[in-house]
Design a protein around this motif. Structure first.
Motif: not given
Lengths: 339, 339, 339, 339
Positions: D167-171, D187-197
């Motif tokens: 999840s994005p909060d772990m980045v 999570n390949m289309q977990n776009f919020v996560l992808l943007k954070e990464l």
């Protein structure tokens, strides 16, 4: 047909391709984009080999802009086809219910079931004499004997009969004996068989292959139509997907698609489509309101003892309840149940 | 076979089922769980109809614990089958390369290609005389004429020939004319054809259907084996999935699976498997190290002018480069390239 | 759970495995067949790791005999769950129609559409504020601004609102602002998000993943239920198959399956399920008679100008016609349209 | 972009559409065919909404002629990307082997395995601290504790570490602790996560979703690249198909496709790709010669006791044998094994 060229194609190579294309009798219109150049082919492209163009080194992609089927295409025959079988109609408001056991097991069995389904309003009687089975060790059908029993059942009940054909050498026999010849899912692309059936005028029930696209299915219908037989009835019977809970995934949207793309009637097989007797009623109702022109349903007087597909066969009682519900829905839909 | 009962099944109904099962010649062992009761069927269950048990109202599920194929099963014949064709071996360390055009287009074409591939070490020559095409408007093959040209090419080069059969009435002709009879993906479950081929002793190249599970594929081999013909070579040629970038999805893990489940040789078709000439080299190499017993590859001297599958055919030059790389890998793998 | 051993397993190895299994708190019953030995595990096996047993060298297969979901399982809660949202019910005879645009584009747009659909009998208003898009270059939604506009539309029309959440950090905001929180297909297995939503008591609309089996879908519901939130509404929205004519393949048999396996309500999304506006009416009707508890339909006042999914949105006029037909079918089905 | 019009479109409607399209900044070229009219859009069409055009009543189809990804596209960056991680390279001739257990189970376990795989030439150590599991009742990983153990293993062996983020909060935490951040298939289309990464510069291992097309996968990479992080490594891990013998269907042709379409490195996961330990060696070899830039393999010192994925984990001994065979193949392929 649209041909997309690779970026930075040398002009001479492009001109050679254009000359080649024009030698096939089409006009070529060039659209130069900032990154890509596109060739529009104008004229009759039905005889042009897409693969052949694709294998040209300067071609990135070839996009078809028309459906490849002609005789099955509603664009070229807007009015719906109505297939007539012994005075019963299928298509354009006429709804049929084809029903009976997966396979003919004995004379008594098929006669009993035939009378039960006749009583409940079935339009046609189905029964397999030749059975395509995954395993060579499974019951393969009674063969000619099965056809005879089916004919007895027709005599007794007046129900026209439907049975599956498995090879081209049986065409003559089936034309003589049955009223609708069924081509099973596994034979949807048995092109030798399709051509032979195209030479007759018998109604053909063409099931969709379990991994066939809607387009491929209509192309198989085209094989029959192209030989001169206009009496094709399509049948959606579920496609193979990753989901294993149901035997197949019944694709009702394919019915809606076919009604738009083609003028041919299309019916639905909820028995094979789901593989579960307890799902047949719900999916039959859904098919009827989605626009199908009929149903093909497996009914067995003793599913527990059925020699094939017992788990997806409903009993005559269940069939009776289903028909009651169906009648109400067909009334709302303005469809006439033939039978 | 294991039969899982629904929760709270009345004892009498359970006993009736057990009696029924035992009347089929198996012993039944009952395991009562806290929520579910399971019946273990002990003995030969190959003749028991799973569907029939499933349709019993107290049965929740029927689980098979054995593969349904016998003669194709490595469990019952642990040593690998080696198929011999005109002195060339396939299987168990003998690697073959079958190659040639998608379809025979003319005598000159097939002779030219045959000499090219012979020069580069092909084991067999392939060429389609009868072509199953999705569209009735596509080139359908030269038919008998094509077979004649193939035979000329065999005479000139000494390469045994492989060609696809499309219907049971051609079996006699094919047995006489060709060295390996190919059954295409669309005919993998054309059971009438399989049975006829099973009555011969000709080597059969059985392609996997485009939506066939590994088990169904082996069951189709079983149809041939069961009639007495032990010379079956399997061929993985890609399955249909949601991915459209490649024509099919080449399932190399199926090769690994088949080598474990069965004693039959299995080869790979990277041309149909990918549909793209530029992918053939990479996937051929991958197949060779994954354990395949051979390859079947489309080669055309002029892919741009090919009457079918041009975009997936490689040129003789590309084939020559591929063979060079393949030889190195086969050496490491300890496999002998026949030819 | 049933463990199938490989043939010819040495007795000591078998006994070691049995001891291991019994140390996990289950009783093991051995059924020795002629070729295979089967171990039946009796007792609570829900904590037993199937993978772990499978990796044992003497194990051929491990077969589960029970569904892995508990709280979503109708076996353990036979009566249907009815989810209540602001006085409107979903499930067990209460039918809902959720409708509105794919994305909120402006205050004017959402207000106009809200009034139109309210007039025609919608139960809930939907609208995307945060949009998961395949491309980073596509419109990503108005975000918080979009939520505000939705709230205005709720105030004006009285329709409760439904919107999609994309990450766990938005849970608090969504609980406050919207009436039903939608979890999109791509997030069906975003387990961190599911657990967070499970800690609330907000109704959750859980869409089926585009390649999720029915069992995986119910396991995702189980994540929410297991944290204490009983208000889960399932939504079938089409699965990915080889067929590309429709955007997805709408799996209506999944609705029938879910109604049997689970007590949770299940609705259908014909807009995403087909991707074609002209298919929405037929598939909505089919869903209603197949047993769905509701529909979620994309409506846009100007589909041509829609910032997303225009080709699958119907107009308010088309929606009005659809509702008319739906009402007749729901009456026959004995369902009450909430709103 | 090419827009295909429906037959017999009135000229005014066509002109209105052309004016609309030109107002979006492209030039429109009209190709009038005998039956169909095609509009070619010339200029930058990346901002044009395909859906919006499709929903126009006179439009039959919209065909894209370019890939929708830009930054991941080899057309716009022809040289291959080499990702560097702590002095080890991935891509363009540098081959990596990432290995370790599915999940970190204890400090002792991860240290033992780390030393074993280090000895046998692994490039990176993998281990799951947070585990996405289908069931809420399965082991969910040790969390932060797991990350600590991984760091100890890195200290002891010098192997850089790879672990999956959920999840994005772990980045922030992951950027600090691990060397390569893995994004799992779900999570390949977990776009919020992808943007954070994308906002970090950390190497990201992006697994293909189990039903993601190659294009969608590259679009997800585009999300990361578009935020400024160029360090993306793709990972093929099998797709979901109808075949259930293997856990997934490993799509090695996707590797060949990605190497042509994109400049990004791509590795292969034969453990998840097949789900069977005994298939890992064959598929690892196949991946290496098909052009992959590396492998990610599950190794466990005691697969029978593994808390997850035991049946697909190989032992350190099996890993040692695999590495030996791999080295020979990599030498032939001219690739350098990093480590």
């Amino acid at each position: 047909m649209v041909v997309v060229l690779k970026p930075n194609t040398p002009v001479e190579k492009r001109n050679t391709l254009i000359a080649e294309l024009e030698s096939m009798g089409v006009k070529v219109q060039v659209s130069e984009g900032t990154e890509t150049t596109v060739l529009g082919l104008i004229g009759d492209t039905s005889h042009i080999n897409q693969d052949r163009i694709l294998s040209n080194e300067i071609v990135a992609n070839v996009l078809r802009v028309q459906e490849p089927f002609k005789k099955a295409n509603r664009m070229f025959k807007p009015e719906s086809t109505v297939v007539e079988v012994n005075g019963r109609k299928i298509g354009e408001g006429y709804f049929c219910v084809i029903t009976g056991p997966c396979s003919v097991e004995s004379e008594e069995q098929i006669l009993t079931i035939a009378e039960e389904v006749k009583k409940n309003g079935a339009t046609f009687l189905r029964g397999g004499a030749y059975k395509p089975r995954t395993s060579p060790y499974s019951f393969q059908g009674l063969g000619l004997e099965g056809l005879e029993y089916l004919k007895h059942a027709r005599e007794k009940t007046g129900l026209p009969i439907v049975s599956e054909i498995m090879s081209p050498d049986m065409v003559e026999k089936f034309v003589e004996d049955v009223d609708i010849i069924q081509v099973g899912a596994r034979n949807m692309q048995n092109f030798v068989l399709l051509k032979e059936l195209g030479k007759t005028r018998k109604p053909i029930l063409l099931k969709r292959g379990l991994a066939a696209t809607i387009e491929e299915w209509l192309m198989s219908a085209e094989y029959i139509l192209n030989e001169g037989n206009p009496n094709v009835i399509l049948c959606e019977r579920g496609i193979r997907t990753f989901e294993t809970y149901t035997r197949n995934t019944l694709d009702l949207s394919a019915v809606v698609a076919v009604k738009k793309l083609s003028h041919l009637p299309v019916i639905v097989d909820p028995s094979h489509g789901t593989g579960k007797a307890w799902m047949v009623e719900a999916m039959s109702k859904a098919a009827a309101v989605a626009g199908a022109d009929g149903l093909i349903i497996e009914v067995h007087n003793n599913p527990k003892k059925a020699l094939c597909d017992g788990q997806q066969s409903i009993t005559p009682n269940e069939f009776s309840r289903l028909m009651e519900k169906l009648r109400k829905l067909l009334e709302i839909e303005g469809k006439k149940l033939e039978g």
